[in-house]
Design a protein around this motif. Structure first.
Motif, short mmCIF file in Angstrom:
data_model
loop_
_atom_site.label_atom_id
_atom_site.label_comp_id
_atom_site.label_asym_id
_atom_site.label_seq_id
_atom_site.Cartn_x
_atom_site.Cartn_y
_atom_site.Cartn_z
N TYR A 1 14.88 52.25 49.89
CA TYR A 1 13.83 53.26 49.70
C TYR A 1 12.78 52.91 48.65
N ASP A 2 12.91 51.79 47.96
CA ASP A 2 11.94 51.39 46.94
C ASP A 2 10.81 50.59 47.59
N GLY A 3 9.86 50.13 46.77
CA GLY A 3 8.92 49.13 47.25
C GLY A 3 7.48 49.55 47.37
N TYR A 4 7.15 50.84 47.15
CA TYR A 4 5.76 51.28 47.25
C TYR A 4 5.03 50.99 45.94
N ARG A 5 3.84 50.41 46.06
CA ARG A 5 3.02 50.16 44.88
C ARG A 5 1.68 50.84 45.07
N PHE A 6 1.37 51.75 44.17
CA PHE A 6 0.12 52.51 44.25
C PHE A 6 -0.84 51.99 43.18
N GLY A 7 -1.68 51.04 43.57
CA GLY A 7 -2.65 50.48 42.64
C GLY A 7 -2.24 49.14 42.11
N GLU A 8 -3.24 48.27 41.91
CA GLU A 8 -3.00 46.91 41.43
C GLU A 8 -2.35 46.89 40.06
N GLY A 9 -2.75 47.85 39.20
CA GLY A 9 -2.23 47.87 37.84
C GLY A 9 -1.05 48.79 37.63
N ALA A 10 -0.46 49.29 38.72
CA ALA A 10 0.67 50.21 38.59
C ALA A 10 1.82 49.51 37.89
N PRO A 11 2.46 50.17 36.93
CA PRO A 11 3.50 49.51 36.13
C PRO A 11 4.79 49.24 36.89
N ALA A 12 5.06 49.95 37.98
CA ALA A 12 6.33 49.79 38.68
C ALA A 12 6.17 50.24 40.13
N THR A 13 7.14 49.86 40.93
CA THR A 13 7.15 50.32 42.31
C THR A 13 7.73 51.74 42.37
N ILE A 14 7.48 52.39 43.50
CA ILE A 14 7.85 53.80 43.68
C ILE A 14 8.83 53.93 44.85
N TYR A 15 9.80 54.83 44.68
CA TYR A 15 10.78 55.12 45.71
C TYR A 15 10.29 56.29 46.56
N ASN A 16 10.66 56.26 47.84
CA ASN A 16 10.35 57.37 48.74
C ASN A 16 11.18 58.59 48.32
N PRO A 17 10.56 59.66 47.85
CA PRO A 17 11.35 60.78 47.32
C PRO A 17 12.13 61.53 48.38
N TRP A 18 11.56 61.67 49.58
CA TRP A 18 12.24 62.39 50.65
C TRP A 18 13.56 61.69 51.00
N SER A 19 13.52 60.38 51.11
CA SER A 19 14.71 59.63 51.49
C SER A 19 15.75 59.64 50.38
N VAL A 20 15.32 59.53 49.13
CA VAL A 20 16.28 59.57 48.02
C VAL A 20 16.98 60.92 47.98
N ILE A 21 16.22 62.00 48.10
CA ILE A 21 16.82 63.34 48.09
C ILE A 21 17.74 63.52 49.29
N SER A 22 17.32 63.04 50.45
CA SER A 22 18.16 63.14 51.65
C SER A 22 19.45 62.37 51.47
N TYR A 23 19.36 61.18 50.88
CA TYR A 23 20.55 60.37 50.61
C TYR A 23 21.51 61.11 49.69
N LEU A 24 20.98 61.71 48.62
CA LEU A 24 21.82 62.44 47.68
C LEU A 24 22.45 63.67 48.33
N GLY A 25 21.76 64.25 49.29
CA GLY A 25 22.28 65.44 49.96
C GLY A 25 23.25 65.14 51.08
N ASN A 26 23.41 63.86 51.43
CA ASN A 26 24.34 63.48 52.50
C ASN A 26 25.73 63.32 51.91
N SER A 27 26.68 64.02 52.46
CA SER A 27 28.03 64.02 51.89
C SER A 27 28.67 62.63 51.88
#
Length: 574
Positions: A282-308
């Motif tokens: 779920y990682d790997g999104y980069r918003f902007g050339e100077g962005a300090p870090a990559t971003i995780y897809n929040p919907w998928s992370v929350i869905s993963y945490l909610g899966n038993s």
């Protein structure tokens, strides 16, 4: 943090885990833009952030309990605290204004505007409006206004709120402004919807620099959406617009989760040992050339945490909202587009000049529109960007494993749009070790599919490789898929490592030949290569009990499959 809950008051008031995105409020308050447009992929937190901003701006300072206690914005200083409850707020979300035909979409839009107008007009000095303004307001509230008449309603409401609050002009917050436009484009009523949305936003948000135009009553506005629609389509009257899309550094960490935020969420659930799997998926999104870090897809992370079972799955790509994307893909007849999709599917990058804004009416004729849609929609991310002649030059790649599954499906739609759906039979057969069923389903699909030969005609071996990766992508939730990865003494074409070691592991080697009569010799050669180079070694190292080696040979539409069941004893000492 529950999936699908975008009401900030509910999240904070009912004690849900909340990822603190309140620095977004400070960024907005510090902004010098009169109108700020922020675009991000669907389900990346646009609605909840705008809802949070609304609560902060509208919340009476003496209200208890204070939902912002403990959040970063509460420590930002007195200047920011003074903005709370200072001005009225007009909030409109278009996220539900979508339908298959104009009449149904207009009913939804008319209802939304009626509800918005009724709430804003309560206890307000309506008698201070002009006769024409009161007439429009009355018609909108009673759902009697025609599309052309309703275009001034948001501007009227900002004036009404200004009158009610003794000259204090309001904040205007517009959520998912482009949702009606996507649906309208897809279902062929775009022109009418564009005119209504352009009128609603243009009359409300334009600046006061033109003395020939009526005065507007706007403090500042924030707009969110997925697609940066070209200015001439919607925002032609706005000279005060600041646009911050997926290639801009600003607001980079405000939407989606950072690695540290994901680690905290996992730790709270006792799942810190799952971080590497979550990052891979779920990682790997980069918003902007100077962005300090990559971003995780929040919907998928929350869905993963909610899966038993805490099993990584393609949660985001399995949600609705891809109709425009698939429509564009299926309409593309450019062989280079298909070759580029293949490159992305197999882990490569493509370099494109992405238009700064896309006029939806021009999508069929705009050569790079597909890549702009893929980028802004979250199906690509930009590893590197720089200025271009017509937009932004970007090195594009697939952000993570989850999205790679979507590309497998895209490839299959291209390969098989004139043939049957191969997935159910092919995948079931693979997963259950039914080699005969797998071979038959694959032959049927290849025979019926007429369009895949122009996918990358100069390199036919990559055509079949992309086809098989696309098919295997459907097993990603139950298998780890490895394509051209090191295993043993070489690189197998495709490796399927089951999550459940009781299921068979699968290793494939492909051969592409010219003559149909040599298919059997080619499959035998592929099997000998698998065994000779120990391609099955990684599977046994992962604890798999049984491995099925598949030698596949392709000649045009003809496919031959030979297999052998291997054990750990078949690993050749080196």
């Amino acid at each position: 943090m529950p999936r699908g809950v975008s009401d900030f008051t509910k999240l904070r008031g009912e004690g849900y885990v909340f990822v603190d995105k309140s620095p977004f409020i400070k960024e907005i308050l510090d902004s010098g833009d009169a109108v700020t447009l922020i675009t991000r992929p669907r389900r990346f937190g646009k609605t909840i952030n705008l809802n949070m901003l609304r609560c902060f701006l509208h919340w009476p300072p003496d209200h208890q309990p204070d939902l912002f206690d403990g959040l970063t914005i509460s420590q930002a200083g007195e200047r920011y605290h003074q903005e709370r409850g200072k001005r009225p707020v007009l909030f409109v979300t278009f996220k539900d204004v979508k339908a298959g035909k104009w009449d149904d979409a207009w009913i939804k839009l008319r209802g939304l505007l009626a509800n918005t107008a009724e709430v804003a007009a309560r206890e307000t000095p309506v008698n201070r409006l002009t006769y024409d303004q009161r007439d429009v307001l009355e018609k909108v509230i009673h759902k009697q206004a025609e599309p052309a008449e309703c275009q001034s309603i948001l501007a009227i409401l900002t004036e009404l709120l200004t009158l009610k609050h003794d000259g204090m002009t309001p904040w205007v917050l517009i959520d998912e402004y482009d949702t009606p436009l996507h649906a309208a484009y897809q279902h062929n009523y775009y022109s009418g919807m564009r005119d209504v949305i352009r009128g609603l936003l243009g009359q409300c948000l334009k600046d006061n620099n033109d003395p020939s135009q009526p005065q507007t009553f706007l403090h500042k506005a924030v707009i969110t959406g997925i697609l940066r629609v070209a200015k001439e389509d919607i925002f032609s009257d706005l000279n005060n617009l600041g646009v911050y899309g997926v290639t801009e550094d600003r607001f980079a960490s405000s939407f989606g989760f950072t690695a540290s935020e994901v680690k905290e969420l996992l730790a709270a659930r006792g799942l810190s040992d799952r971080f590497d799997a979550v990052r891979d998926w779920y990682d790997g999104y980069r918003f902007g050339e100077g962005a300090p870090a990559t971003i995780y897809n929040p919907w998928s992370v929350i869905s993963y945490l909610g899966n038993s079972t805490q099993t990584p799955r393609p949660y985001w790509v399995n949600t609705s909202g891809d109709a425009l994307l698939y429509s564009m893909v299926e309409k593309s007849n450019d062989p280079q587009d298909r070759a580029n999709v293949e490159t992305l599917l197999l882990g490569g990058t493509v370099e494109k000049e992405v238009p700064e804004g896309v006029a939806l009416r021009d999508l069929p004729t705009l050569s790079d529109a597909l890549w702009s849609i893929l980028l802004t929609g979250g199906y690509l991310t930009a590893e590197h960007t720089e200025g271009g002649t017509l937009g932004t030059k970007a090195v594009l790649c697939v952000p993570n494993r989850e999205v790679r599954i979507a590309y497998g499906r895209l490839a299959l739609r291209w390969f098989g749009r004139e043939g049957p759906d191969p997935l159910p039979k092919v995948l079931f057969s693979l997963e259950h070790g039914d080699v005969a069923g797998f071979a038959q389903a694959l032959r049927t699909f290849a025979q019926a599919s007429l369009s895949y030969f122009d996918f990358a005609a100069s390199q036919p071996e990559r055509v079949y490789h992309a086809l098989m990766v696309g098919l295997a992508a459907g097993l990603t939730g139950r298998y780890h898929i490895r394509s051209n990865r090191e295993s043993g003494k070489g690189r197998p074409d495709l490796l399927l490592i089951p999550h459940d070691p009781r299921k068979p592991g699968i290793v494939m080697e492909f051969k592409v030949i010219d003559s149909e009569g040599e298919l059997e010799q080619a499959t035998d050669k592929a099997l000998r290569q698998i065994k000779g180079k120990n391609y099955h070694a990684e599977l046994f190292a992962q604890g798999v009990n049984t491995v099925i080696a598949l030698g596949l040979a392709f000649a045009g539409k003809d496919v031959a499959v030979e297999h052998q069941t291997l054990t750990a004893a078949d690993i050749t000492p080196r």
